[in-house]
Design a protein around this motif. Structure first.
Motif, short mmCIF file in Angstrom:
data_model
loop_
_atom_site.label_atom_id
_atom_site.label_comp_id
_atom_site.label_asym_id
_atom_site.label_seq_id
_atom_site.Cartn_x
_atom_site.Cartn_y
_atom_site.Cartn_z
N ASP A 290 5.92 -15.27 6.05
CA ASP A 290 4.65 -15.10 6.75
C ASP A 290 4.78 -14.19 7.98
OD1 ASP A 290 3.64 -16.78 4.85
OD2 ASP A 290 3.38 -18.50 6.18
N GLY A 291 5.81 -14.39 8.78
CA GLY A 291 5.98 -13.60 9.99
C GLY A 291 6.18 -12.13 9.68
N TYR A 292 6.99 -11.81 8.66
CA TYR A 292 7.22 -10.42 8.26
C TYR A 292 5.91 -9.78 7.81
CZ TYR A 292 9.29 -6.45 5.75
OH TYR A 292 9.62 -5.20 5.30
N ALA A 293 5.13 -10.54 7.06
CA ALA A 293 3.85 -10.02 6.58
C ALA A 293 2.90 -9.76 7.75
CB ALA A 293 3.22 -10.99 5.59
N ARG A 294 2.73 -10.75 8.61
CA ARG A 294 1.77 -10.62 9.73
C ARG A 294 2.22 -9.58 10.75
NH1 ARG A 294 1.72 -16.22 9.60
NH2 ARG A 294 3.20 -16.23 11.33
N ASN A 295 3.48 -9.64 11.14
CA ASN A 295 3.94 -8.81 12.27
C ASN A 295 4.34 -7.40 11.88
OD1 ASN A 295 3.62 -11.04 13.95
ND2 ASN A 295 5.68 -11.77 13.52
N LYS B 261 0.80 -1.44 5.88
CA LYS B 261 1.66 -1.14 4.74
C LYS B 261 1.33 -2.08 3.57
CE LYS B 261 5.54 0.52 7.48
NZ LYS B 261 6.01 1.75 6.88
N ALA B 262 0.51 -3.11 3.83
CA ALA B 262 0.18 -4.08 2.79
C ALA B 262 -1.15 -4.76 3.09
CB ALA B 262 1.30 -5.13 2.70
N ASN C 24 -9.09 -8.69 -2.31
CA ASN C 24 -8.25 -7.54 -1.97
C ASN C 24 -7.63 -6.89 -3.20
OD1 ASN C 24 -8.75 -7.61 0.75
ND2 ASN C 24 -6.90 -8.77 1.26
N LYS C 25 -7.32 -7.71 -4.22
CA LYS C 25 -6.77 -7.15 -5.46
C LYS C 25 -7.80 -6.25 -6.14
CE LYS C 25 -3.49 -10.84 -6.49
NZ LYS C 25 -3.17 -11.98 -7.36
N LEU D 210 0.82 -1.21 0.00
CA LEU D 210 0.00 0.00 0.00
C LEU D 210 0.85 1.26 0.00
CD1 LEU D 210 -2.77 -1.03 2.54
CD2 LEU D 210 -2.87 -1.07 0.05
N GLU D 211 2.16 1.11 0.21
CA GLU D 211 3.11 2.22 0.14
C GLU D 211 4.47 1.65 -0.23
OE1 GLU D 211 4.79 2.93 4.57
OE2 GLU D 211 2.73 3.58 4.26
#
Length: 188
Positions: free
Chosen positions: A23-28, A35-36, A43-44, A6-7
């Motif tokens: 997965d952890g980077y995305a969730r946390n 930011k995403a 969602n697309k 999103l940025e």
């Protein structure tokens, strides 16, 4: 996990990119800080329908950050700390301390915007990067001193740490030898 950014995210991609991350980077981090989005079909479609609005909001935030950056670039903030004679601080100066000094100086900064790899542990002038927006970074100067007077001297470029001259071992040996020769114990 695949996400839609999103940025702009450093070393990952631009707004609107679909990237694969752990997965952890995305969730946390990415999803928690908005930011995403997860890269699902729903969602697309939602992102594509809202893309113009998201880009307009990002452009507005970027312009505000650039206006603040012009005023903030090169500003000096003084942080008073106790230190030893060698200039090593008894504590350290962290992002929270810098954010408080900037707020006292008339700028509203969050500690998360200040980029420090390691806390500051010595007296002197330190260049510190500030991350105002994903596309706008500035540098400020943090003047760490024991007092306001010392901060003024450091700003003028004067050294405030007392330089001690250390005698070399050769000099020390000559002094001992001369003392012994005076006492009559050794001939030179």
């Amino acid at each position: 996990m695949e996400v839609i950014l999103l940025e702009r995210v450093a070393k990952l991609g631009q707004m609107g990119d679909t990237v694969r991350v752990r997965d952890g980077y995305a969730r946390n981090f990415l999803l928690a800080r908005k930011k995403a989005l997860r890269a699902t079909e729903a969602n697309k479609k939602h992102f594509e329908s809202q893309r113009a609005q998201i880009e307009a909001n990002n452009l507005t935030l970027k312009k505000e950050a650039e206006a603040i950056a012009e005023k903030l670039e090169g500003q000096t903030f003084i942080v008073i700390r106790q230190a030893g004679e060698s200039g090593h601080l008894y504590g350290s100066v962290a992002t929270r301390d810098i954010a408080e000094a900037a707020t006292a100086g008339g700028f509203t900064l969050d500690r998360n915007q200040i980029v420090l790899v390691h806390p500051i542990k010595a007296l002197g002038l330190h260049n510190v990067p500030v991350h105002l927006h994903p596309e706008v970074d500035v540098k400020i100067v943090v003047n760490v001193a024991r007092s306001e007077e010392e901060a003024e001297r450091q700003a003028r470029g004067e050294s405030t740490v007392e330089a001690r001259e250390h005698a070399s071992m050769d000099d020390l040996g000559l002094e001992v030898g001369a003392a012994l020769a005076e006492a009559g114990d050794v001939e030179l």
